[in-house]
Design an enzyme around this catalytic site. Structure first.
Site, PDB file in Angstrom:
ATOM      1  N   HIS A  16      42.048  37.364  42.755  1.00 39.62           N
ATOM      2  CA  HIS A  16      42.867  37.937  43.831  1.00 39.62           C
ATOM      3  C   HIS A  16      43.622  39.206  43.407  1.00 39.62           C
ATOM      4  CE1 HIS A  16      42.570  34.849  47.120  1.00 39.62           C
ATOM      5  NE2 HIS A  16      42.013  34.205  46.118  1.00 39.62           N
ATOM      6  N   ASP A  18      42.108  42.170  43.338  1.00 39.34           N
ATOM      7  CA  ASP A  18      41.487  43.392  43.893  1.00 39.34           C
ATOM      8  C   ASP A  18      42.293  44.005  45.032  1.00 39.34           C
ATOM      9  OD1 ASP A  18      40.643  41.386  45.689  1.00 39.34           O
ATOM     10  OD2 ASP A  18      38.525  41.978  45.660  1.00 39.34           O
ATOM     11  N   GLY A 101      28.414  29.698  50.794  1.00 41.83           N
ATOM     12  CA  GLY A 101      29.705  29.008  50.730  1.00 41.83           C
ATOM     13  C   GLY A 101      30.029  28.482  49.347  1.00 41.83           C
ATOM     14  N   GLY A 103      31.115  30.475  46.699  1.00 43.17           N
ATOM     15  CA  GLY A 103      31.983  31.348  45.909  1.00 43.17           C
ATOM     16  C   GLY A 103      31.198  32.356  45.083  1.00 43.17           C
ATOM     17  N   LEU A 104      29.915  32.519  45.391  1.00 48.44           N
ATOM     18  CA  LEU A 104      29.103  33.500  44.661  1.00 48.44           C
ATOM     19  C   LEU A 104      28.849  34.742  45.503  1.00 48.44           C
ATOM     20  CD1 LEU A 104      26.531  31.127  42.927  1.00 48.44           C
ATOM     21  CD2 LEU A 104      28.479  32.287  41.899  1.00 48.44           C
ATOM     22  N   SER A 105      29.545  34.826  46.627  1.00 43.41           N
ATOM     23  CA  SER A 105      29.534  36.032  47.450  1.00 43.41           C
ATOM     24  C   SER A 105      28.206  36.359  48.101  1.00 43.41           C
ATOM     25  CB  SER A 105      29.963  37.217  46.599  1.00 43.41           C
ATOM     26  OG  SER A 105      31.077  37.769  47.161  1.00 43.41           O
ATOM     27  N   SER A 106      27.675  35.372  48.783  1.00 45.53           N
ATOM     28  CA  SER A 106      26.450  35.642  49.527  1.00 45.53           C
ATOM     29  C   SER A 106      26.710  36.665  50.630  1.00 45.53           C
ATOM     30  CB  SER A 106      25.894  34.347  50.113  1.00 45.53           C
ATOM     31  OG  SER A 106      26.889  33.685  50.853  1.00 45.53           O
ATOM     32  N   ASP A 151      33.682  41.970  45.296  1.00 48.86           N
ATOM     33  CA  ASP A 151      32.352  41.388  45.509  1.00 48.86           C
ATOM     34  C   ASP A 151      31.296  42.469  45.688  1.00 48.86           C
ATOM     35  OD1 ASP A 151      33.895  39.115  45.576  1.00 48.86           O
ATOM     36  OD2 ASP A 151      33.838  38.921  47.753  1.00 48.86           O
ATOM     37  N   TYR A 200      43.128  32.572  52.668  1.00 46.08           N
ATOM     38  CA  TYR A 200      42.940  33.827  51.928  1.00 46.08           C
ATOM     39  C   TYR A 200      43.897  34.896  52.460  1.00 46.08           C
ATOM     40  CZ  TYR A 200      40.541  37.797  49.763  1.00 46.08           C
ATOM     41  OH  TYR A 200      40.243  38.921  49.033  1.00 46.08           O
TER      42      TYR A 200
HETATM   43  C1  GLA Z   1      36.896  36.722  47.393  1.00 45.18           C
HETATM   44  C2  GLA Z   1      37.101  38.107  47.984  1.00 45.18           C
HETATM   45  C3  GLA Z   1      37.322  39.134  46.870  1.00 45.18           C
HETATM   46  C4  GLA Z   1      38.432  38.685  45.921  1.00 45.18           C
HETATM   47  C5  GLA Z   1      38.200  37.235  45.480  1.00 45.18           C
HETATM   48  C6  GLA Z   1      39.348  36.682  44.691  1.00 45.18           C
HETATM   49  O1  GLA Z   1      35.723  36.675  46.658  1.00 45.18           O
HETATM   50  O2  GLA Z   1      36.006  38.474  48.768  1.00 45.18           O
HETATM   51  O3  GLA Z   1      37.596  40.403  47.426  1.00 45.18           O
HETATM   52  O4  GLA Z   1      39.680  38.862  46.503  1.00 45.18           O
HETATM   53  O5  GLA Z   1      37.995  36.373  46.587  1.00 45.18           O
HETATM   54  O6  GLA Z   1      39.506  37.370  43.504  1.00 45.18           O
END
Ligand code: GLA
Length: 358
Positions: A16, A18, A101, A103-106, A151, A200
């Site tokens: 968090h 960024d 879903g 946490g790997l930013s799909s 991400d 978030y």
């Molecule tokens: C998610 C958000 C990112 C970042 C992380 C936490 O992945 O998309 O921008 O804030 O949470 O570090």
């Protein structure tokens, strides 16, 4: 037919930070989203993805948020068109090797893949950093999640066997060799993670409030010492700030450890990061805590922490390559025995981003 690939990412440290103009360490992985398709002369936009309802948008029809997976590609199209880019009709078919879903930013992978695909399809001028920022704008202004740049930058700039060191204030990216002989295991908690859930954005607002109370433009400008001597901060605000300040400091320390190949010290920072998530930022869950606890007990595990937004999703563990499979099995066995929740483990290799030579 034209195609593009963009990977998912692992956040290694810098949770968090960024959107607080801080620093982050991450890596692209070898799983991601592929999009293939072609131009459509009649101006239609036709989108498809295995396992989901396909959709078609008629020429001239406004691009509106749907609340489905399509918002990621549609958001990118909407932002490009808002900038006056000549994006006409096209057909695009998406496929993914990333668990959704987790946490790997799909979602970022889908945005970046779409941007690279449209760049190539319509001959757009889109430098690498612009691709990442376009993805973030799609997410912020179209999907409605106030995420930072982590991400998308990881998905664009990732490079094999390198960590990405991103400074979100100066928007500069550096690649740092990741020590050989260490692998990354991602273990799903089995509890879905959704950034649209509201927590978030609530954390984001709390961070901004902390910066305001501390009289600085962003939490990036606060040090641990400065925070300790700040009077009269409500407890929650102080803990949220402590997480961000600590994470920024850990990232800077970690860069030195990576350069020195000191993975043991790097791993200790990962564990400290998780503890701060648990206590200060409260973006962990009992399941993520349990996974980290089990992982840290295994011989050959240097560090473990939640990765990404939190509130569910997955942990990442840095593990000696020689024992990685055995360790993975142990974690799964014990976690499933203790929770009854089925989990999934992904042995990730650090891979190339969508524009690895940028
Ligand atoms: C998610 C958000 C990112 C970042 C992380 C936490 O992945 O998309 O921008 O804030 O949470 O570090």
């Amino acid at each position: 037919m034209l195609s593009a690939f963009a990977p998912g990412r692992i956040e290694l440290l810098g949770n968090h930070t960024d959107y607080n103009e801080g620093v982050v360490l991450s890596a692209a992985i070898d799983l991601g989203v592929t999009v293939a398709g072609e131009r459509l002369a009649d101006g239609r936009i036709s989108l498809a993805s295995a396992g989901f309802e396909p959709a078609e948008i008629a020429p001239g029809q406004p691009l509106l948020r749907t609340g489905t997976w399509m918002d990621y590609p549609l958001g990118v199209v909407a932002m490009l068109r808002a900038d006056g880019a000549g994006v006409g009709g096209f057909r695009a078919e998406f496929s993914s090797t990333l668990p959704v879903g987790s946490g790997l930013s799909s979602s970022a992978a889908m945005e970046v893949a779409t941007a690279v695909f449209l760049r190539d399809l319509f001959g757009l001028q889109l430098p690498a950093l612009e691709i990442a920022k376009l993805g973030r704008r799609a997410e912020n202004d179209f999907v409605g999640v106030g995420c930072g740049l982590l991400d998308q930058v990881s998905s664009v700039f990732g490079r094999r066997q390198h960590a990405i060191f991103l400074d979100c204030r100066t928007e500069t990216v550096e690649r740092i060799p990741f020590p050989a002989g260490v692998d990354l295991l991602v273990v799903q908690s089995g509890v879905a993670h959704a950034l649209t859930g509201g927590e978030y954005d609530e954390r984001r607002a709390q961070c901004f409030e902390a910066a305001r109370r501390l009289g600085v433009p962003a939490l990036r400008d606060v040090t641990s010492a400065g925070l300790s001597s700040a009077p009269d901060l409500p407890d929650v605000v102080r803990r949220r700030a402590a997480h961000i300040v600590g994470e920024n400091e850990r990232v800077l320390e970690a860069v030195g450890f990576l350069r020195a190949g000191n993975i043991a010290a790097f791993g200790r920072l990962m564990a400290a990061s998780h503890e701060s998530s648990r206590v200060n930022f409260e973006n962990s869950t009992p399941e993520l805590d349990l996974l980290v606890e089990i992982a840290l007990r295994q011989p050959g595990v240097h560090g473990a922490r939640l990765t990404g937004g939190g509130f569910g999703g997955a942990i990442v563990a840095a593990v000696d390559s020689q024992v990685v499979d055995g360790v993975g099995n142990e974690i799964v066995l014990e976690y499933e025995k203790r929770t009854g929740i089925e989990t999934r483990i992904t042995h990730c290799r650090i891979g190339d981003g969508a524009v690895p030579d940028a």
